[in-house]
Design an enzyme around this catalytic site. Structure first.
Site, PDB file in Angstrom:
ATOM      1  N   ARG A  51      41.611  57.844  39.951  1.00  0.00           N
ATOM      2  CA  ARG A  51      42.484  57.061  39.270  1.00  0.00           C
ATOM      3  C   ARG A  51      43.615  56.112  39.868  1.00  0.00           C
ATOM      4  NH1 ARG A  51      42.440  62.157  36.626  1.00  0.00           N
ATOM      5  NH2 ARG A  51      41.101  61.831  34.750  1.00  0.00           N
ATOM      6  N   LYS A  56      45.063  41.496  41.131  1.00  0.00           N
ATOM      7  CA  LYS A  56      43.944  41.628  40.430  1.00  0.00           C
ATOM      8  C   LYS A  56      42.670  41.820  41.230  1.00  0.00           C
ATOM      9  CE  LYS A  56      44.913  37.620  37.216  1.00  0.00           C
ATOM     10  NZ  LYS A  56      44.587  36.523  36.540  1.00  0.00           N
ATOM     11  N   GLU A  95      43.745  25.513  46.745  1.00  0.00           N
ATOM     12  CA  GLU A  95      44.422  26.359  46.090  1.00  0.00           C
ATOM     13  C   GLU A  95      46.037  26.301  46.454  1.00  0.00           C
ATOM     14  OE1 GLU A  95      43.509  28.442  43.381  1.00  0.00           O
ATOM     15  OE2 GLU A  95      41.249  28.206  43.577  1.00  0.00           O
ATOM     16  N   LYS A 112      53.178  32.312  44.792  1.00  0.00           N
ATOM     17  CA  LYS A 112      52.430  33.219  44.014  1.00  0.00           C
ATOM     18  C   LYS A 112      53.310  34.532  43.808  1.00  0.00           C
ATOM     19  CE  LYS A 112      48.415  35.258  42.687  1.00  0.00           C
ATOM     20  NZ  LYS A 112      46.950  35.588  42.691  1.00  0.00           N
ATOM     21  N   GLU A 136      49.765  38.802  33.403  1.00  0.00           N
ATOM     22  CA  GLU A 136      49.332  37.428  32.596  1.00  0.00           C
ATOM     23  C   GLU A 136      49.421  37.241  31.309  1.00  0.00           C
ATOM     24  OE1 GLU A 136      45.987  35.719  34.766  1.00  0.00           O
ATOM     25  OE2 GLU A 136      45.356  34.294  33.075  1.00  0.00           O
ATOM     26  N   ARG A 179      52.022  33.422  34.098  1.00  0.00           N
ATOM     27  CA  ARG A 179      50.838  33.568  35.426  1.00  0.00           C
ATOM     28  C   ARG A 179      49.812  32.592  35.032  1.00  0.00           C
ATOM     29  NH1 ARG A 179      49.070  39.187  38.495  1.00  0.00           N
ATOM     30  NH2 ARG A 179      47.420  37.983  39.860  1.00  0.00           N
ATOM     31  N   ASN A 196      46.101  28.761  36.633  1.00  0.00           N
ATOM     32  CA  ASN A 196      44.719  28.352  36.506  1.00  0.00           C
ATOM     33  C   ASN A 196      44.566  27.012  36.292  1.00  0.00           C
ATOM     34  OD1 ASN A 196      43.777  31.097  36.229  1.00  0.00           O
ATOM     35  ND2 ASN A 196      44.269  31.400  34.129  1.00  0.00           N
ATOM     36  N   HIS A 220      41.044  25.146  36.590  1.00  0.00           N
ATOM     37  CA  HIS A 220      40.240  26.061  36.854  1.00  0.00           C
ATOM     38  C   HIS A 220      39.436  26.011  35.631  1.00  0.00           C
ATOM     39  CE1 HIS A 220      42.524  27.572  40.105  1.00  0.00           C
ATOM     40  NE2 HIS A 220      41.817  28.699  40.375  1.00  0.00           N
ATOM     41  N   HIS A 266      35.679  25.567  36.555  1.00  0.00           N
ATOM     42  CA  HIS A 266      34.566  26.954  36.215  1.00  0.00           C
ATOM     43  C   HIS A 266      33.316  26.208  35.409  1.00  0.00           C
ATOM     44  CE1 HIS A 266      33.723  30.647  34.212  1.00  0.00           C
ATOM     45  NE2 HIS A 266      33.315  30.461  35.296  1.00  0.00           N
ATOM     46  N   HIS A 276      34.203  27.396  44.984  1.00  0.00           N
ATOM     47  CA  HIS A 276      35.353  27.606  43.761  1.00  0.00           C
ATOM     48  C   HIS A 276      36.521  26.319  44.057  1.00  0.00           C
ATOM     49  CE1 HIS A 276      37.830  29.201  40.731  1.00  0.00           C
ATOM     50  NE2 HIS A 276      38.731  29.393  41.679  1.00  0.00           N
TER      51      HIS A 276
HETATM   52  P1  NAD Z   1      34.462  35.256  50.420  1.00  0.00           P
HETATM   53  O1  NAD Z   1      35.133  36.324  50.339  1.00  0.00           O
HETATM   54  O2  NAD Z   1      33.145  35.092  50.000  1.00  0.00           O
HETATM   55  O3  NAD Z   1      34.796  34.457  51.830  1.00  0.00           O
HETATM   56  C1  NAD Z   1      34.034  32.885  52.073  1.00  0.00           C
HETATM   57  C2  NAD Z   1      33.003  33.264  53.256  1.00  0.00           C
HETATM   58  O4  NAD Z   1      33.879  33.245  54.389  1.00  0.00           O
HETATM   59  C3  NAD Z   1      32.244  34.474  53.462  1.00  0.00           C
HETATM   60  O5  NAD Z   1      31.293  34.207  53.749  1.00  0.00           O
HETATM   61  C4  NAD Z   1      33.121  35.456  54.629  1.00  0.00           C
HETATM   62  O6  NAD Z   1      32.340  36.115  54.814  1.00  0.00           O
HETATM   63  C5  NAD Z   1      33.572  34.445  55.467  1.00  0.00           C
HETATM   64  N1  NAD Z   1      34.857  34.691  56.029  1.00  0.00           N
HETATM   65  C6  NAD Z   1      35.919  35.294  55.576  1.00  0.00           C
HETATM   66  N2  NAD Z   1      36.827  35.003  56.483  1.00  0.00           N
HETATM   67  C7  NAD Z   1      36.394  34.583  57.664  1.00  0.00           C
HETATM   68  C8  NAD Z   1      36.862  34.563  58.973  1.00  0.00           C
HETATM   69  N3  NAD Z   1      38.097  34.640  59.180  1.00  0.00           N
HETATM   70  N4  NAD Z   1      36.244  33.718  59.633  1.00  0.00           N
HETATM   71  C9  NAD Z   1      34.729  33.366  59.582  1.00  0.00           C
HETATM   72  N5  NAD Z   1      34.099  33.522  58.363  1.00  0.00           N
HETATM   73  C10 NAD Z   1      34.973  34.334  57.298  1.00  0.00           C
HETATM   74  O7  NAD Z   1      35.232  34.101  49.659  1.00  0.00           O
HETATM   75  P2  NAD Z   1      36.903  33.606  49.212  1.00  0.00           P
HETATM   76  O8  NAD Z   1      36.831  32.151  48.843  1.00  0.00           O
HETATM   77  O9  NAD Z   1      37.785  34.337  50.214  1.00  0.00           O
HETATM   78  O10 NAD Z   1      37.113  34.559  47.840  1.00  0.00           O
HETATM   79  C11 NAD Z   1      36.578  34.254  46.776  1.00  0.00           C
HETATM   80  C12 NAD Z   1      36.470  35.438  45.821  1.00  0.00           C
HETATM   81  O11 NAD Z   1      37.790  35.601  45.529  1.00  0.00           O
HETATM   82  C13 NAD Z   1      35.799  35.368  44.426  1.00  0.00           C
HETATM   83  O12 NAD Z   1      35.208  36.551  44.151  1.00  0.00           O
HETATM   84  C14 NAD Z   1      36.902  35.238  43.512  1.00  0.00           C
HETATM   85  O13 NAD Z   1      36.629  35.388  42.239  1.00  0.00           O
HETATM   86  C15 NAD Z   1      38.073  35.871  44.285  1.00  0.00           C
HETATM   87  N6  NAD Z   1      39.337  35.518  43.742  1.00  0.00           N
HETATM   88  C16 NAD Z   1      40.329  36.659  43.353  1.00  0.00           C
HETATM   89  C17 NAD Z   1      41.504  36.401  43.073  1.00  0.00           C
HETATM   90  C18 NAD Z   1      42.371  37.439  42.658  1.00  0.00           C
HETATM   91  O14 NAD Z   1      43.468  37.290  41.981  1.00  0.00           O
HETATM   92  N7  NAD Z   1      42.205  38.768  42.884  1.00  0.00           N
HETATM   93  C19 NAD Z   1      41.881  35.082  43.039  1.00  0.00           C
HETATM   94  C20 NAD Z   1      41.313  34.105  43.562  1.00  0.00           C
HETATM   95  C21 NAD Z   1      40.038  34.328  43.914  1.00  0.00           C
HETATM   96  N1  GLY Z   2      44.241  33.968  40.973  1.00  0.00           N
HETATM   97  C1  GLY Z   2      45.000  33.650  39.631  1.00  0.00           C
HETATM   98  C2  GLY Z   2      45.986  34.865  39.467  1.00  0.00           C
HETATM   99  O1  GLY Z   2      46.037  35.787  40.379  1.00  0.00           O
HETATM  100  O2  GLY Z   2      46.598  35.194  38.519  1.00  0.00           O
END
Ligand code: NAD
Ligand code: GLY
Length: 359
Positions: free
Chosen positions: A118, A140, A182, A224, A234, A238, A242, A245, A249, A262
């Protein structure tokens, strides 16, 4: 090193930002606590940064779990594998999960931390620009389902976020630029001064000048953190994060998530949102060109592709969860630096804005 605090009462936490924080300094060792530690990473980031991270952690109580790289692995199955690892080693509640990677690893490891017993502690070490300025801050966590992205998850704030801007040196070009989209978003929705700074520094942003990256990440994280502090779950403001987005999307869905990252799709989406805001008289004339000009200088796409029909985009938008009373709930701009949630755009106005953003 700069530290930004995400102010959430008893769930407040620091976001440390600096050069070389994964190689030296005691921020990581003091964040993980006294229990066992599981570092979760992937097979791209692990070979680059895991050794430095492990050097700072006590070997006798630290384990590593490495997943294959990619969004396709952000699944219930991978989440279950992390839990299996925790259970296999009889990890107790005082344990800490450390995520080392981009948003995929952060969301997955965070969801494992949210659900194991939990909820256990969790420290984020984001290594993509997108994860540093967005995904790692705000709590998130979650995984994808075959029916949609991020359908399963929980809010679970980390204990600390440690951002080493030196990790930008190995990030592929498109991934870096997708993160920059972003960053621009924060300027557009709430920080006009930052927007002007971005316009004045496109060259050093593109060259990844260390001091430029440091400032860009710090101001983004501050923005942020303020948004999250004001509306953790949210319920309202918050949602302004988006901007672009919904359109982004829809474009990603229609192109099967293959053509654009993205952040690239969000860049196009922000231009459409600006065009719609301008057409509706909310935003000063000429502002859309300014938004598109900045994104273009930062190497991001700004035009809706000709092979995507406006009607298909509109249809996909309508399937999006942000529909209210038959009208789409969209984030619009009332100035460059100020956003609003709006549900009063007619479908014909949305279509006109989409068509106004062709190359
Ligand atoms: P990702 O985690 O897939 O990373 C992108 C690529 O870069 C991958 O191939 C990874 O292995 C590589 N990589 C990472 N760091 C590196 C480095 N320093 N050097 C070389 N390669 C590196 O993608 P992302 O864009 O970081 O994240 C996308 C994800 O984040 C999605 O799943 C999305 O839903 C999520 N997201 C979450 C939130 C949230 O608030 N939790 C917000 C925005 C996005
Ligand atoms: N990426 C949107 C949020 O964190 O709310």
């Amino acid at each position: 090193m700069q530290t930004v605090t995400v102010e959430l009462g008893p769930r407040s936490y620091p976001v440390h930002i600096g050069e070389g924080l994964l190689r030296h300094g005691d921020v990581l060792s003091s964040a993980v606590g006294d229990g066992s530690i599981l570092v979760v990473t992937n097979d791209i980031v692990g070979p680059l940064y895991l050794a430095s991270v492990l050097e700072q952690l006590p070997a006798d109580r630290t384990r590593t779990y490495q997943l294959p790289d990619g969004e396709i692995h952000k699944t219930v199955k991978s989440w279950g594998l992390i839990l299996d690892e925790l259970i296999r080693h009889k990890v107790s509640r005082d344990a800490c999960i450390v995520s080392l990677g981009g948003g995929v690893i952060g969301d997955l490891a965070g969801f494992a931390a949210a659900s194991y017993m939990r909820g256990i502690a969790f420290v984020q070490l984001p290594t993509t620009l997108l994860a540093q300025v967005d995904a790692s801050v705000g709590g998130k966590t979650g995984v994808n389902h075959a029916q949609g992205k991020n359908l399963i998850g929980a809010f679970h704030q980390p204990r600390a976020v440690i951002i080493d801007v030196a990790t930008m040196a190995t990030l592929p070009d498109r991934e870096y630029r997708a993160g920059v989209a972003e960053v621009v978003k924060y300027g557009l929705i709430r920080d006009p001064r930052f927007l002007r700074w971005l316009e004045d520094h496109t060259e050093s942003i593109n060259l990844r000048a260390p001091e430029t990256i440091m400032h860009m990440v710090e101001v983004s994280v501050r923005n942020k953190a303020e948004v999250v502090a004001a509306d953790e779950r949210e319920a309202g403001s918050r949602a302004l994060l988006n901007l672009g987005h919904s359109f982004g999307h829809a474009i990603e869905t229609l192109t099967g998530y293959q053509r654009w990252l993205h952040g690239e799709a969000v860049a196009i989406g922000m231009v459409v949102a600006a065009r719609l805001s301008e057409n509706r008289g909310l935003l000063q004339q000429g502002s859309t060109e300014r938004v598109a000009g900045l994104l273009d200088q930062l190497g991001l796409p700004t035009a809706v592709p000709d092979d995507l029909a406006g009607a298909s985009i509109l249809e996909t938008l309508a399937l999006d969860k942000k529909v209210m009373g038959g009208r789409l709930r969209l984030i619009l701009l009332e100035a460059l630096g100020s956003a609003v949630v709006d549900a009063s755009s007619a479908p014909s106005e949305i279509l006109e804005a989409i068509e106004g953003c062709r190359a």
